[in-house]
Design a protein around this motif. Structure first.
Motif, PDB file in Angstrom:
ATOM      1  N   ILE A  25       0.837  -1.201   0.000  1.00 11.68           N
ATOM      2  CA  ILE A  25       0.000   0.000   0.000  1.00 11.68           C
ATOM      3  C   ILE A  25       0.870   1.249   0.000  1.00 11.68           C
ATOM      4  CG2 ILE A  25      -1.749   1.302   1.275  1.00 11.68           C
ATOM      5  CD1 ILE A  25      -2.597  -1.437   2.495  1.00 11.68           C
ATOM      6  N   ALA A  26       1.908   1.252   0.845  1.00 10.35           N
ATOM      7  CA  ALA A  26       2.733   2.452   1.023  1.00 10.35           C
ATOM      8  C   ALA A  26       4.013   2.435   0.216  1.00 10.35           C
ATOM      9  CB  ALA A  26       3.073   2.613   2.516  1.00 10.35           C
ATOM     10  N   ILE A  27       4.446   1.266  -0.248  1.00  8.58           N
ATOM     11  CA  ILE A  27       5.767   1.147  -0.857  1.00  8.58           C
ATOM     12  C   ILE A  27       5.882   1.946  -2.154  1.00  8.58           C
ATOM     13  CG2 ILE A  27       5.375  -0.864  -2.348  1.00  8.58           C
ATOM     14  CD1 ILE A  27       8.031  -2.006  -1.234  1.00  8.58           C
ATOM     15  N   ILE A  28       4.754   2.243  -2.770  1.00  8.80           N
ATOM     16  CA  ILE A  28       4.757   2.908  -4.059  1.00  8.80           C
ATOM     17  C   ILE A  28       4.932   4.422  -3.935  1.00  8.80           C
ATOM     18  CG2 ILE A  28       2.284   3.409  -4.286  1.00  8.80           C
ATOM     19  CD1 ILE A  28       4.400   1.768  -7.013  1.00  8.80           C
ATOM     20  N   ASN A  29       4.704   4.999  -2.746  1.00  8.85           N
ATOM     21  CA  ASN A  29       4.671   6.458  -2.606  1.00  8.85           C
ATOM     22  C   ASN A  29       5.966   7.140  -3.023  1.00  8.85           C
ATOM     23  OD1 ASN A  29       2.050   7.568  -1.222  1.00  8.85           O
ATOM     24  ND2 ASN A  29       2.460   5.609  -0.250  1.00  8.85           N
ATOM     25  N   LEU A  30       7.110   6.722  -2.475  1.00  7.17           N
ATOM     26  CA  LEU A  30       8.388   7.334  -2.818  1.00  7.17           C
ATOM     27  C   LEU A  30       8.950   6.808  -4.129  1.00  7.17           C
ATOM     28  CD1 LEU A  30      10.201   7.469   0.660  1.00  7.17           C
ATOM     29  CD2 LEU A  30       8.941   9.271  -0.505  1.00  7.17           C
ATOM     30  N   THR A  42       2.851  12.292 -16.605  1.00 11.70           N
ATOM     31  CA  THR A  42       2.538  13.430 -15.753  1.00 11.70           C
ATOM     32  C   THR A  42       2.302  12.933 -14.333  1.00 11.70           C
ATOM     33  OG1 THR A  42       0.150  13.269 -16.118  1.00 11.70           O
ATOM     34  CG2 THR A  42       1.433  14.596 -17.697  1.00 11.70           C
ATOM     35  N   ALA A  43       2.339  13.861 -13.378  1.00  9.26           N
ATOM     36  CA  ALA A  43       2.109  13.490 -11.979  1.00  9.26           C
ATOM     37  C   ALA A  43       0.704  12.935 -11.778  1.00  9.26           C
ATOM     38  CB  ALA A  43       2.343  14.695 -11.073  1.00  9.26           C
ATOM     39  N   ASN A  44      -0.285  13.513 -12.473  1.00  7.73           N
ATOM     40  CA  ASN A  44      -1.662  13.028 -12.348  1.00  7.73           C
ATOM     41  C   ASN A  44      -1.808  11.605 -12.861  1.00  7.73           C
ATOM     42  OD1 ASN A  44      -2.652  15.348 -11.182  1.00  7.73           O
ATOM     43  ND2 ASN A  44      -3.233  16.295 -13.127  1.00  7.73           N
ATOM     44  N   SER A  45      -1.088  11.281 -13.922  1.00 13.62           N
ATOM     45  CA  SER A  45      -1.188   9.931 -14.503  1.00 13.62           C
ATOM     46  C   SER A  45      -0.585   8.881 -13.577  1.00 13.62           C
ATOM     47  CB  SER A  45      -0.489   9.889 -15.863  1.00 13.62           C
ATOM     48  OG  SER A  45      -1.114  10.746 -16.786  1.00 13.62           O
ATOM     49  N   VAL A  46       0.605   9.157 -13.044  1.00 13.11           N
ATOM     50  CA  VAL A  46       1.273   8.148 -12.223  1.00 13.11           C
ATOM     51  C   VAL A  46       0.542   7.935 -10.903  1.00 13.11           C
ATOM     52  CG1 VAL A  46       2.875   9.652 -10.939  1.00 13.11           C
ATOM     53  CG2 VAL A  46       3.589   7.344 -11.607  1.00 13.11           C
ATOM     54  N   GLN A  47      -0.221   8.920 -10.422  1.00 11.98           N
ATOM     55  CA  GLN A  47      -0.974   8.756  -9.180  1.00 11.98           C
ATOM     56  C   GLN A  47      -2.017   7.649  -9.269  1.00 11.98           C
ATOM     57  OE1 GLN A  47      -1.009   9.884  -6.092  1.00 11.98           O
ATOM     58  NE2 GLN A  47       0.683  11.337  -6.229  1.00 11.98           N
ATOM     59  N   TRP A  48      -2.405   7.291 -10.491  1.00  5.52           N
ATOM     60  CA  TRP A  48      -3.396   6.221 -10.660  1.00  5.52           C
ATOM     61  C   TRP A  48      -2.882   4.873 -10.162  1.00  5.52           C
ATOM     62  CZ3 TRP A  48      -8.388   6.154 -11.137  1.00  5.52           C
ATOM     63  CH2 TRP A  48      -9.042   7.271 -11.624  1.00  5.52           C
ATOM     64  N   LEU A  49      -1.551   4.714 -10.070  1.00  3.96           N
ATOM     65  CA  LEU A  49      -1.013   3.464  -9.522  1.00  3.96           C
ATOM     66  C   LEU A  49      -1.474   3.248  -8.086  1.00  3.96           C
ATOM     67  CD1 LEU A  49       2.686   3.516 -10.807  1.00  3.96           C
ATOM     68  CD2 LEU A  49       0.882   1.932 -11.494  1.00  3.96           C
ATOM     69  N   ALA A 144       0.254  -3.267  10.364  1.00  2.45           N
ATOM     70  CA  ALA A 144       0.650  -1.894  10.674  1.00  2.45           C
ATOM     71  C   ALA A 144       2.126  -1.656  10.374  1.00  2.45           C
ATOM     72  CB  ALA A 144       0.349  -1.595  12.139  1.00  2.45           C
ATOM     73  N   ILE A 145       2.966  -2.647  10.703  1.00  2.61           N
ATOM     74  CA  ILE A 145       4.400  -2.517  10.419  1.00  2.61           C
ATOM     75  C   ILE A 145       4.630  -2.445   8.915  1.00  2.61           C
ATOM     76  CG2 ILE A 145       6.633  -3.686  10.567  1.00  2.61           C
ATOM     77  CD1 ILE A 145       5.554  -4.926  13.232  1.00  2.61           C
ATOM     78  N   GLY A 146       3.892  -3.263   8.154  1.00  7.32           N
ATOM     79  CA  GLY A 146       4.010  -3.201   6.697  1.00  7.32           C
ATOM     80  C   GLY A 146       3.643  -1.835   6.162  1.00  7.32           C
ATOM     81  N   SER A 147       2.533  -1.283   6.659  1.00  9.23           N
ATOM     82  CA  SER A 147       2.117   0.047   6.230  1.00  9.23           C
ATOM     83  C   SER A 147       3.132   1.101   6.651  1.00  9.23           C
ATOM     84  CB  SER A 147       0.746   0.390   6.833  1.00  9.23           C
ATOM     85  OG  SER A 147      -0.243  -0.483   6.355  1.00  9.23           O
ATOM     86  N   GLY A 148       3.649   0.959   7.891  1.00  8.41           N
ATOM     87  CA  GLY A 148       4.571   1.956   8.411  1.00  8.41           C
ATOM     88  C   GLY A 148       5.938   1.919   7.760  1.00  8.41           C
ATOM     89  N   SER A 149       6.380   0.742   7.314  1.00  5.44           N
ATOM     90  CA  SER A 149       7.720   0.616   6.734  1.00  5.44           C
ATOM     91  C   SER A 149       7.728   0.767   5.221  1.00  5.44           C
ATOM     92  CB  SER A 149       8.330  -0.737   7.120  1.00  5.44           C
ATOM     93  OG  SER A 149       7.544  -1.803   6.623  1.00  5.44           O
ATOM     94  N   GLY A 150       6.537   0.820   4.600  1.00  8.26           N
ATOM     95  CA  GLY A 150       6.475   0.876   3.145  1.00  8.26           C
ATOM     96  C   GLY A 150       7.195   2.058   2.547  1.00  8.26           C
ATOM     97  N   PHE A 279      -1.188  11.028   6.393  1.00 10.00           N
ATOM     98  CA  PHE A 279       0.200  11.178   6.830  1.00 10.00           C
ATOM     99  C   PHE A 279       1.172  10.706   5.754  1.00 10.00           C
ATOM    100  CE2 PHE A 279       3.914   8.934   8.501  1.00 10.00           C
ATOM    101  CZ  PHE A 279       4.615   9.995   9.066  1.00 10.00           C
ATOM    102  N   LEU A 280       0.938   9.518   5.192  1.00  7.55           N
ATOM    103  CA  LEU A 280       1.836   8.997   4.152  1.00  7.55           C
ATOM    104  C   LEU A 280       1.938   9.960   2.979  1.00  7.55           C
ATOM    105  CD1 LEU A 280       0.741   5.234   4.055  1.00  7.55           C
ATOM    106  CD2 LEU A 280       2.776   6.193   5.137  1.00  7.55           C
ATOM    107  N   PHE A 281       0.808  10.513   2.584  1.00  9.73           N
ATOM    108  CA  PHE A 281       0.758  11.445   1.463  1.00  9.73           C
ATOM    109  C   PHE A 281       1.488  12.744   1.806  1.00  9.73           C
ATOM    110  CE2 PHE A 281      -1.862  14.778  -0.777  1.00  9.73           C
ATOM    111  CZ  PHE A 281      -1.370  14.515  -2.050  1.00  9.73           C
ATOM    112  N   LEU A 282       1.195  13.302   2.977  1.00 14.69           N
ATOM    113  CA  LEU A 282       1.762  14.606   3.346  1.00 14.69           C
ATOM    114  C   LEU A 282       3.254  14.511   3.646  1.00 14.69           C
ATOM    115  CD1 LEU A 282      -1.091  15.993   5.643  1.00 14.69           C
ATOM    116  CD2 LEU A 282      -0.575  16.659   3.290  1.00 14.69           C
TER     117      LEU A 282
END
Length: 452
Positions: A25-30, A42-49, A144-150, A279-282
């Motif tokens: 869930i979180a690993i894709i953000n960075l 574009t940034a809008n396109s890649v956000q669809w992932l 939770a650890i998976g989400s937090g470490s992603g 939080f992950l987004f911000l």
């Protein structure tokens, strides 16, 4: 060599599978900036992932929970794990963004089947109430650890080996858990007769997707007003159709009376999803846009708090379960998330590269808040619910989490700064909203505690 007890082996298998599902869930953000440059998007396109994954995951979770109850939890777990493995491999090998997006969406489908089946397997393997609470706490802590470490894992892997490896990392581990699950998880007899209402599940997914899109596009109401109004009419009409179908089916997708003991936990899950997904987004925007860090630098900065999240799940939660109620643990977790918003707000205002409040914010949200709140709310949600319905309640609760996350992100996007002329992307209003999400959860838990 001491033999691992059968129950503990089942718990390990389920926990590892849930960890990797949550990690994705979180690993894709960075990682998205690298994918964006790699495919020229574009940034809008890649956000669809992320958007497609979250919408399909959240929309199909209830159907996944019902399938675990009716088709059989081991069967659903094996199918979901196989699909997750294949789509992870496909995403890493994707020759174009269209293929990558398709595999990412199917990953969301696999995760929606996997999560409730894994939790149902654990709750049925541990019949003693105290042992079951501890086991659920372990699984929830792994999630939770998976989400937090992603965030940290994704930034470090993508910078060091390429974005493809954030998907390849799933393959060997899921393959091992799949083989172990086939061998050691006992076969089960479905506890309900009748066919699952797949049509209602797909209709619910469509309603969640449409509503999330409407909220996300509210800023463009002047140009898309007609479309947004039309979608809202469709959501209202579809909701009536869903309720009618659900009421008349022999085996309804959602047996609403069954959910009555779980309503507090499910309701607060909405605000947990809004808070932690926010939080992950911000924090990604603060670190990469406002503070100019690379993905690797951001990942390294977040890494100690991923370790803290693991310590919280392994050490703090079992310790707290002996001394506090699950409601109090959830309250403590939501309080940490609210405090995280306050510290991040102080960091934005105090400025020049004083990392003290930033580090406190990451510790409260990534290290403590998500692990405590997720574990507490998971146990709270299934208390008083019959074993045969644990898959359903798990699906509804996690759907509430992602529904809150999707809507929370959509509202946050309406108040982000432009980043132009020195204006920070993350200003005061997004952080106040982030704090409000957690604060509502704190108040709800406190009020419901007082009334019981």
């Amino acid at each position: 060599m001491r033999k691992i007890p059968h129950q503990q082996l089942i718990l390990i298998i389920a926990s590892i599978s849930v960890f990797f599902e949550a990690l994705d869930i979180a690993i894709i953000n960075l990682t998205m900036p690298l994918i964006q440059r790699g495919f020229g998007l574009t940034a809008n396109s890649v956000q669809w992932l992320q958007t497609l994954y979250v919408l399909l995951y959240g929309g199909l979770l209830i159907l996944g929970g019902r399938l675990a109850d009716t088709v059989g939890r081991k069967r659903v777990f094996l199918v979901a794990s196989s699909l997750f493995l294949l789509t992870s491999l496909g995403a890493g090998l994707a020759p174009s963004f269209a293929w990558l997006l398709g595999f990412r969406g199917l990953q969301g489908v696999a995760a929606a089947l996997l999560m409730p089946a894994a939790l149902s397997i654990v709750t049925n393997a541990f019949t003693d109430p105290a042992a079951r609470s501890r086991a659920i706490g372990v699984v929830s802590a792994f999630a939770a650890i998976g989400s937090g470490s992603g965030l940290s894992v994704g930034g470090l892997i993508a910078s060091g080996f390429g974005w493809q490896w954030v998907f390849f990392i799933n393959v060997p581990v899921i393959l091992i858990t799949l083989l172990l699950a086939y061998r050691y998880i006992p076969n089960d007899t479905p506890q309900r007769a009748g066919r699952v209402d797949v049509g209602s599940g797909l209709l619910l997914t469509g309603l969640i997707t449409a509503l999330s899109y409407v909220v996300h596009e509210l800023a463009n109401w002047r140009t898309q007003g007609g479309l947004l109004v039309g979608l809202m009419v469709a959501v209202v009409a579809g909701s009536f159709l869903f309720l009618k179908r659900n009421r008349t089916r022999p085996v309804p997708l959602i047996d609403f009376p069954v959910l009555r003991p779980a309503l507090t936990g499910i309701g607060i899950y909405v605000f947990l999803g809004a808070s932690f997904t926010g939080f992950l987004f911000l924090i990604s925007l603060v670190l990469q846009n406002d503070k100019g860090m690379s993905a690797a630098q951001a990942g390294l900065l977040l890494l100690p708090f991923s370790v803290l999240s693991a310590v919280t799940g392994k050490v703090f939660i079992p310790f707290l379960l002996k001394r506090l109620s699950v409601r109090q643990i959830a309250l403590l977790g939501m309080g940490c998330l609210t405090a995280s918003a306050l510290f991040l707000l102080l960091d934005v205002h105090l400025k020049p590269n004083n990392f003290f409040f930033l580090l406190l914010s990451m510790a409260c949200a990534n290290g403590l808040g998500i692990a405590l709140a997720y574990s507490g709310l998971t146990v709270l949600s299934i208390q008083g619910v019959a074993e045969a319905n644990h898959g359903l309640v798990s699906g509804v609760a996690t759907t509430a989490y992602f529904f809150g996350g999707g809507l929370g992100l959509s509202v946050l996007s309406l108040v982000l700064g432009s980043g132009l002329a020195g204006e920070p992307v993350v200003g005061v209003w997004p952080l106040l909203l982030f704090g409000l999400y957690g604060g509502i959860g704190v108040v709800w838990l406190w009020v419901s505690k007082s009334s019981t």
